[in-house]
Design a protein around this motif. Structure first.
Motif, PDB file in Angstrom:
ATOM      1  N   GLY A  68       0.818  -1.210   0.000  1.00  0.00           N
ATOM      2  CA  GLY A  68       0.000   0.000   0.000  1.00  0.00           C
ATOM      3  C   GLY A  68       0.845   1.250   0.000  1.00  0.00           C
ATOM      4  N   TYR A  69       0.417   2.208   0.770  1.00  0.00           N
ATOM      5  CA  TYR A  69       1.027   3.524   0.872  1.00  0.00           C
ATOM      6  C   TYR A  69       2.314   3.449   1.684  1.00  0.00           C
ATOM      7  N   LEU A  70       3.392   4.060   1.207  1.00  0.00           N
ATOM      8  CA  LEU A  70       4.645   4.123   1.956  1.00  0.00           C
ATOM      9  C   LEU A  70       4.959   5.584   2.233  1.00  0.00           C
ATOM     10  N   TYR A  71       4.807   5.969   3.492  1.00  0.00           N
ATOM     11  CA  TYR A  71       4.953   7.350   3.937  1.00  0.00           C
ATOM     12  C   TYR A  71       6.346   7.538   4.524  1.00  0.00           C
ATOM     13  N   LEU A  72       7.212   8.230   3.795  1.00  0.00           N
ATOM     14  CA  LEU A  72       8.576   8.482   4.255  1.00  0.00           C
ATOM     15  C   LEU A  72       8.842   9.979   4.395  1.00  0.00           C
ATOM     16  N   ARG A  73       7.806  10.768   4.376  1.00  0.00           N
ATOM     17  CA  ARG A  73       7.914  12.229   4.408  1.00  0.00           C
ATOM     18  C   ARG A  73       8.846  12.693   5.530  1.00  0.00           C
ATOM     19  N   GLY A  74       9.770  13.580   5.154  1.00  0.00           N
ATOM     20  CA  GLY A  74      10.654  14.189   6.131  1.00  0.00           C
ATOM     21  C   GLY A  74      11.844  13.341   6.557  1.00  0.00           C
ATOM     22  N   CYS A  75      12.063  12.207   5.910  1.00  0.00           N
ATOM     23  CA  CYS A  75      13.207  11.343   6.246  1.00  0.00           C
ATOM     24  C   CYS A  75      14.468  11.935   5.612  1.00  0.00           C
ATOM     25  N   THR A  76      15.006  12.964   6.243  1.00  0.00           N
ATOM     26  CA  THR A  76      16.142  13.670   5.661  1.00  0.00           C
ATOM     27  C   THR A  76      17.408  12.829   5.624  1.00  0.00           C
ATOM     28  N   GLY A  77      17.489  11.799   6.437  1.00  0.00           N
ATOM     29  CA  GLY A  77      18.648  10.915   6.444  1.00  0.00           C
ATOM     30  C   GLY A  77      18.601   9.833   5.385  1.00  0.00           C
ATOM     31  N   LEU A  78      17.470   9.712   4.705  1.00  0.00           N
ATOM     32  CA  LEU A  78      17.323   8.702   3.656  1.00  0.00           C
ATOM     33  C   LEU A  78      18.097   9.151   2.430  1.00  0.00           C
ATOM     34  N   THR A  79      19.096   8.367   2.030  1.00  0.00           N
ATOM     35  CA  THR A  79      19.945   8.761   0.912  1.00  0.00           C
ATOM     36  C   THR A  79      19.645   7.997  -0.373  1.00  0.00           C
ATOM     37  N   ALA A  80      19.006   6.847  -0.271  1.00  0.00           N
ATOM     38  CA  ALA A  80      18.713   6.043  -1.459  1.00  0.00           C
ATOM     39  C   ALA A  80      17.558   5.101  -1.179  1.00  0.00           C
ATOM     40  N   LEU A  81      16.903   4.691  -2.240  1.00  0.00           N
ATOM     41  CA  LEU A  81      15.874   3.659  -2.174  1.00  0.00           C
ATOM     42  C   LEU A  81      16.463   2.384  -2.747  1.00  0.00           C
ATOM     43  N   PRO A  82      16.062   1.228  -2.239  1.00  0.00           N
ATOM     44  CA  PRO A  82      16.641  -0.020  -2.738  1.00  0.00           C
ATOM     45  C   PRO A  82      16.208  -0.319  -4.173  1.00  0.00           C
ATOM     46  N   ASP A  83      17.113  -0.911  -4.935  1.00  0.00           N
ATOM     47  CA  ASP A  83      16.762  -1.366  -6.280  1.00  0.00           C
ATOM     48  C   ASP A  83      15.640  -2.379  -6.175  1.00  0.00           C
ATOM     49  N   GLY A  84      14.715  -2.326  -7.089  1.00  0.00           N
ATOM     50  CA  GLY A  84      13.618  -3.280  -7.118  1.00  0.00           C
ATOM     51  C   GLY A  84      12.498  -2.994  -6.146  1.00  0.00           C
ATOM     52  N   LEU A  85      12.517  -1.838  -5.482  1.00  0.00           N
ATOM     53  CA  LEU A  85      11.427  -1.488  -4.565  1.00  0.00           C
ATOM     54  C   LEU A  85      10.141  -1.300  -5.356  1.00  0.00           C
ATOM     55  N   THR A  86       9.074  -1.948  -4.889  1.00  0.00           N
ATOM     56  CA  THR A  86       7.754  -1.803  -5.491  1.00  0.00           C
ATOM     57  C   THR A  86       6.788  -1.330  -4.413  1.00  0.00           C
ATOM     58  N   VAL A  87       6.030  -0.296  -4.721  1.00  0.00           N
ATOM     59  CA  VAL A  87       5.022   0.226  -3.797  1.00  0.00           C
ATOM     60  C   VAL A  87       3.684   0.168  -4.510  1.00  0.00           C
ATOM     61  N   GLY A  88       2.739  -0.567  -3.925  1.00  0.00           N
ATOM     62  CA  GLY A  88       1.441  -0.764  -4.558  1.00  0.00           C
ATOM     63  C   GLY A  88       0.551   0.456  -4.546  1.00  0.00           C
ATOM     64  N   GLY A  89       0.777   1.365  -3.607  1.00  0.00           N
ATOM     65  CA  GLY A  89      -0.007   2.588  -3.517  1.00  0.00           C
ATOM     66  C   GLY A  89       0.879   3.786  -3.792  1.00  0.00           C
ATOM     67  N   SER A  90       0.732   4.810  -2.986  1.00  0.00           N
ATOM     68  CA  SER A  90       1.519   6.028  -3.143  1.00  0.00           C
ATOM     69  C   SER A  90       2.828   5.932  -2.360  1.00  0.00           C
ATOM     70  N   LEU A  91       3.842   6.605  -2.863  1.00  0.00           N
ATOM     71  CA  LEU A  91       5.127   6.721  -2.195  1.00  0.00           C
ATOM     72  C   LEU A  91       5.340   8.195  -1.898  1.00  0.00           C
ATOM     73  N   ASP A  92       5.370   8.556  -0.617  1.00  0.00           N
ATOM     74  CA  ASP A  92       5.513   9.956  -0.213  1.00  0.00           C
ATOM     75  C   ASP A  92       6.956  10.211   0.224  1.00  0.00           C
ATOM     76  N   LEU A  93       7.675  10.994  -0.568  1.00  0.00           N
ATOM     77  CA  LEU A  93       9.074  11.318  -0.298  1.00  0.00           C
ATOM     78  C   LEU A  93       9.277  12.809  -0.044  1.00  0.00           C
ATOM     79  N   GLU A  94       8.197  13.532   0.200  1.00  0.00           N
ATOM     80  CA  GLU A  94       8.317  14.969   0.421  1.00  0.00           C
ATOM     81  C   GLU A  94       9.246  15.255   1.593  1.00  0.00           C
ATOM     82  N   GLY A  95      10.192  16.149   1.377  1.00  0.00           N
ATOM     83  CA  GLY A  95      11.122  16.532   2.431  1.00  0.00           C
ATOM     84  C   GLY A  95      12.270  15.571   2.641  1.00  0.00           C
TER      85      GLY A  95
END
Length: 70
Positions: A33-60
């Motif tokens: 489903g929905y993957l809410y990562l908003r504001g994760c300023t320490g996140l530097t990369a997403l894994p190869d092959g990541l699949t999200v069935g709903g929305s992916l929120d990367l704001e901030g």
């Protein structure tokens, strides 16, 4: 990413510790489903092959420098 912030890796361990339902097969992570990562300023990369069935929120997520193929 600001000095002093911890780097965060989005992996199975992170998803488990945050109680985010997912499956992993062949090293590829699927979030149904929905993957809410908003504001994760320490996140530097997403894994190869990541699949999200709903929305992916990367704001901030200002530490992201690239997005994986696919």
């Amino acid at each position: 990413m600001k000095e002093g912030e911890l780097q965060m890796r989005l992996d199975a361990q992170y998803l488990k510790s945050n109680r985010i339902p997912f499956t992993e097969e062949g090293g590829k992570i699927t979030v149904g489903g929905y993957l809410y990562l908003r504001g994760c300023t320490g996140l530097t990369a997403l894994p190869d092959g990541l699949t999200v069935g709903g929305s992916l929120d990367l704001e901030g997520c200002t530490g992201l420098t690239a997005l994986p193929d696919g």
